[in-house]
Design a protein around this motif. Structure first.
Motif, PDB file in Angstrom:
ATOM      1  N   ASP A   1       3.272  -8.746   2.035  1.00 41.83           N
ATOM      2  CA  ASP A   1       2.418  -9.282   3.048  1.00 41.83           C
ATOM      3  C   ASP A   1       2.149  -7.915   3.863  1.00 41.83           C
ATOM      4  OD1 ASP A   1       2.776 -11.974   2.619  1.00 41.83           O
ATOM      5  OD2 ASP A   1       4.544 -12.204   3.405  1.00 41.83           O
ATOM      6  N   LEU A   2       2.314  -6.932   3.395  1.00 43.59           N
ATOM      7  CA  LEU A   2       1.863  -5.637   4.082  1.00 43.59           C
ATOM      8  C   LEU A   2       0.296  -5.485   4.256  1.00 43.59           C
ATOM      9  CD1 LEU A   2       3.830  -2.712   2.121  1.00 43.59           C
ATOM     10  CD2 LEU A   2       4.322  -3.650   4.343  1.00 43.59           C
ATOM     11  N   SER A   3      -0.110  -4.892   5.268  1.00 48.73           N
ATOM     12  CA  SER A   3      -1.545  -4.822   5.691  1.00 48.73           C
ATOM     13  C   SER A   3      -2.281  -3.992   4.623  1.00 48.73           C
ATOM     14  CB  SER A   3      -1.895  -4.226   7.087  1.00 48.73           C
ATOM     15  OG  SER A   3      -1.119  -2.969   7.065  1.00 48.73           O
ATOM     16  N   LEU A   4      -3.595  -4.118   4.478  1.00 47.40           N
ATOM     17  CA  LEU A   4      -4.422  -3.192   3.604  1.00 47.40           C
ATOM     18  C   LEU A   4      -4.126  -1.831   3.844  1.00 47.40           C
ATOM     19  CD1 LEU A   4      -7.543  -5.369   3.198  1.00 47.40           C
ATOM     20  CD2 LEU A   4      -5.394  -5.479   2.021  1.00 47.40           C
ATOM     21  N   THR A   5      -4.011  -1.624   5.038  1.00 46.93           N
ATOM     22  CA  THR A   5      -3.831  -0.001   5.479  1.00 46.93           C
ATOM     23  C   THR A   5      -2.752   0.520   5.198  1.00 46.93           C
ATOM     24  OG1 THR A   5      -5.250  -0.389   7.764  1.00 46.93           O
ATOM     25  CG2 THR A   5      -3.943   1.367   7.614  1.00 46.93           C
ATOM     26  N   GLU A   6      -1.488  -0.644   5.145  1.00 50.85           N
ATOM     27  CA  GLU A   6      -0.311   0.398   4.569  1.00 50.85           C
ATOM     28  C   GLU A   6      -0.100   0.297   3.232  1.00 50.85           C
ATOM     29  OE1 GLU A   6       2.982  -1.718   7.620  1.00 50.85           O
ATOM     30  OE2 GLU A   6       2.000  -3.170   6.814  1.00 50.85           O
ATOM     31  N   ILE A   7      -0.724  -0.447   2.464  1.00 48.96           N
ATOM     32  CA  ILE A   7      -0.765  -0.537   1.044  1.00 48.96           C
ATOM     33  C   ILE A   7      -1.797   0.895   0.691  1.00 48.96           C
ATOM     34  CG2 ILE A   7      -1.637  -1.571  -1.027  1.00 48.96           C
ATOM     35  CD1 ILE A   7      -0.944  -4.031   0.072  1.00 48.96           C
ATOM     36  N   GLU A   8      -2.742   1.074   1.248  1.00 45.18           N
ATOM     37  CA  GLU A   8      -3.665   2.194   1.020  1.00 45.18           C
ATOM     38  C   GLU A   8      -3.043   3.471   1.294  1.00 45.18           C
ATOM     39  OE1 GLU A   8      -7.104   1.277   3.502  1.00 45.18           O
ATOM     40  OE2 GLU A   8      -8.098   0.056   1.591  1.00 45.18           O
ATOM     41  N   ARG A   9      -1.896   3.706   1.809  1.00 50.94           N
ATOM     42  CA  ARG A   9      -1.292   4.753   2.267  1.00 50.94           C
ATOM     43  C   ARG A   9      -0.134   5.097   1.239  1.00 50.94           C
ATOM     44  NH1 ARG A   9       0.349   3.504   8.270  1.00 50.94           N
ATOM     45  NH2 ARG A   9      -1.773   3.826   9.291  1.00 50.94           N
ATOM     46  N   GLN A  10       0.021   4.231   0.178  1.00 55.77           N
ATOM     47  CA  GLN A  10       1.032   4.523  -0.910  1.00 55.77           C
ATOM     48  C   GLN A  10       0.527   5.399  -1.884  1.00 55.77           C
ATOM     49  OE1 GLN A  10       2.385   0.513  -1.775  1.00 55.77           O
ATOM     50  NE2 GLN A  10       3.247   0.228   0.179  1.00 55.77           N
ATOM     51  N   ASP A  11       0.892   6.181  -2.342  1.00 56.05           N
ATOM     52  CA  ASP A  11       0.613   7.300  -3.302  1.00 56.05           C
ATOM     53  C   ASP A  11       0.311   6.439  -4.548  1.00 56.05           C
ATOM     54  OD1 ASP A  11       0.586   9.463  -1.424  1.00 56.05           O
ATOM     55  OD2 ASP A  11       2.715  10.078  -2.261  1.00 56.05           O
ATOM     56  N   PHE A  12       1.111   5.785  -5.154  1.00 55.11           N
ATOM     57  CA  PHE A  12       1.141   5.210  -6.410  1.00 55.11           C
ATOM     58  C   PHE A  12      -0.232   4.097  -6.260  1.00 55.11           C
ATOM     59  CE2 PHE A  12       2.062   2.370 -10.151  1.00 55.11           C
ATOM     60  CZ  PHE A  12       2.363   3.390 -10.985  1.00 55.11           C
ATOM     61  N   PHE A  13      -0.293   3.352  -5.349  1.00 57.07           N
ATOM     62  CA  PHE A  13      -1.711   2.618  -5.187  1.00 57.07           C
ATOM     63  C   PHE A  13      -2.926   3.382  -5.204  1.00 57.07           C
ATOM     64  CE2 PHE A  13      -5.068   1.392  -2.246  1.00 57.07           C
ATOM     65  CZ  PHE A  13      -5.265   0.056  -2.948  1.00 57.07           C
ATOM     66  N   ILE A  14      -2.797   4.627  -4.565  1.00 63.20           N
ATOM     67  CA  ILE A  14      -4.226   5.345  -4.415  1.00 63.20           C
ATOM     68  C   ILE A  14      -4.405   5.798  -5.848  1.00 63.20           C
ATOM     69  CG2 ILE A  14      -4.900   7.617  -3.484  1.00 63.20           C
ATOM     70  CD1 ILE A  14      -3.091   7.058  -1.311  1.00 63.20           C
ATOM     71  N   GLU A  15      -3.412   6.387  -6.615  1.00 68.20           N
ATOM     72  CA  GLU A  15      -3.908   6.807  -7.911  1.00 68.20           C
ATOM     73  C   GLU A  15      -4.314   5.686  -8.886  1.00 68.20           C
ATOM     74  OE1 GLU A  15      -3.790   9.805  -8.826  1.00 68.20           O
ATOM     75  OE2 GLU A  15      -3.082  10.542  -7.078  1.00 68.20           O
ATOM     76  N   LEU A  16      -3.638   4.570  -8.863  1.00 68.72           N
ATOM     77  CA  LEU A  16      -3.677   3.480  -9.701  1.00 68.72           C
ATOM     78  C   LEU A  16      -5.206   2.918  -9.323  1.00 68.72           C
ATOM     79  CD1 LEU A  16      -2.405   1.924 -12.118  1.00 68.72           C
ATOM     80  CD2 LEU A  16      -1.432   0.324 -10.265  1.00 68.72           C
ATOM     81  N   ASN A  17      -5.599   2.857  -8.172  1.00 62.49           N
ATOM     82  CA  ASN A  17      -6.736   2.196  -7.621  1.00 62.49           C
ATOM     83  C   ASN A  17      -8.099   3.063  -8.075  1.00 62.49           C
ATOM     84  OD1 ASN A  17      -8.283   0.001  -6.146  1.00 62.49           O
ATOM     85  ND2 ASN A  17      -8.825   1.846  -4.682  1.00 62.49           N
TER      86      ASN A  17
END
Length: 238
Positions: free
Chosen positions: A197-213
């Motif tokens: 349930d993390l906010s979009l902003t919190e998820i977008e700060r995660q390095d693994f998410f950034i690389e995958l996205n």
């Protein structure tokens, strides 16, 4: 099992080579019921803390090891678990590969879940996205490459498998072919990431998410709504 290495060197041998003494201490609990204890310790395979090799056809069932995974194992939600209670099926999937053999994922295609396969562009001028004429649930994406390249350059081997409770990310050396998975030695890494349930902003700060996205944005056409939304998962444990 514990290894200790000690160094012995006398004054008379001060200018000579060092000699090493190796002491091997074996935990009796490990030697007595090693296999069962190892199974218990490795009951959670998809935690991202270990690398596996594929289970090739030459391995008999008796010789298969705990670090062996078949393609079917990778698709199994209960991978490594001691129970089949609460089993979940794959709801959506994204694969990337250089070489493609549909026989490997035919059973998954037949479940009619949305599937996207990212693969090497076969022709310089071809659509960025093609829907399979026989299976409407299957689409192929062809990442753009520099003009004038007449040889293959896309070698990423990735799987994103969406279950009800988690997203399984798999990185492997194997192409999406029966030959690679059943007859050639390969390595496999995978990790399950829980829903959040993390906010979009919190998820977008995660390095693994950034690389995958970033990877997916490079592979699919702009503004294309690819099958799996990464924003629903917590990648902080990667």
């Amino acid at each position: 099992m514990k290894f200790e290495v000690g160094t012995k060197r006398s004054r008379a041998e001060a200018t000579g080579p060092e000699t090493f003494q190796l002491t091997l201490k074996v935990d009796p609990r490990t030697s007595q019921n090693g296999l069962e204890e190892t199974k218990e310790k490795m009951s959670k395979y998809a935690d991202g803390k270990r690398v596996f090799v594929n289970k090739i056809a030459l391995h008999s069932k008796d010789s298969a090891k705990l670090h062996h995974l078949s393609f079917a194992d990778v698709l199994d939600f209960n991978l490594g678990k001691q129970t089949t209670v609460g089993s979940q099926k794959i709801k959506k999937a994204i694969f990337s590969t250089f070489v493609y053999d549909q026989k490997l994922i035919q059973d998954l295609i037949d479940t009619n879940i949305p599937i996207a396969v990212i693969k090497e562009r076969e022709k310089e001028f071809c659509p960025k996205l093609v829907r399979d004429s026989t299976h409407p649930n299957l689409v192929f994406a062809f990442p753009k490459k520099a003009p004038g390249l007449h040889y293959g350059v896309f070698h990423a081997k990735l799987m994103l498998l969406k279950f009800s409770e988690c997203l399984r990310v798999v990185v492997t050396s194997a192409n999406l072919t029966v030959t690679d998975w059943e007859f050639l030695s390969q390595v496999v890494w995978l990790q399950d990431f829980p829903r959040t349930d993390l906010s979009l902003t919190e998820i977008e700060r995660q390095d693994f998410f950034i690389e995958l996205n970033n990877f997916l944005e490079c592979c699919f056409p702009k503004n294309y709504d690819y099958p799996i939304d990464l924003y629903g998962y917590d990648f902080s444990a990667a």
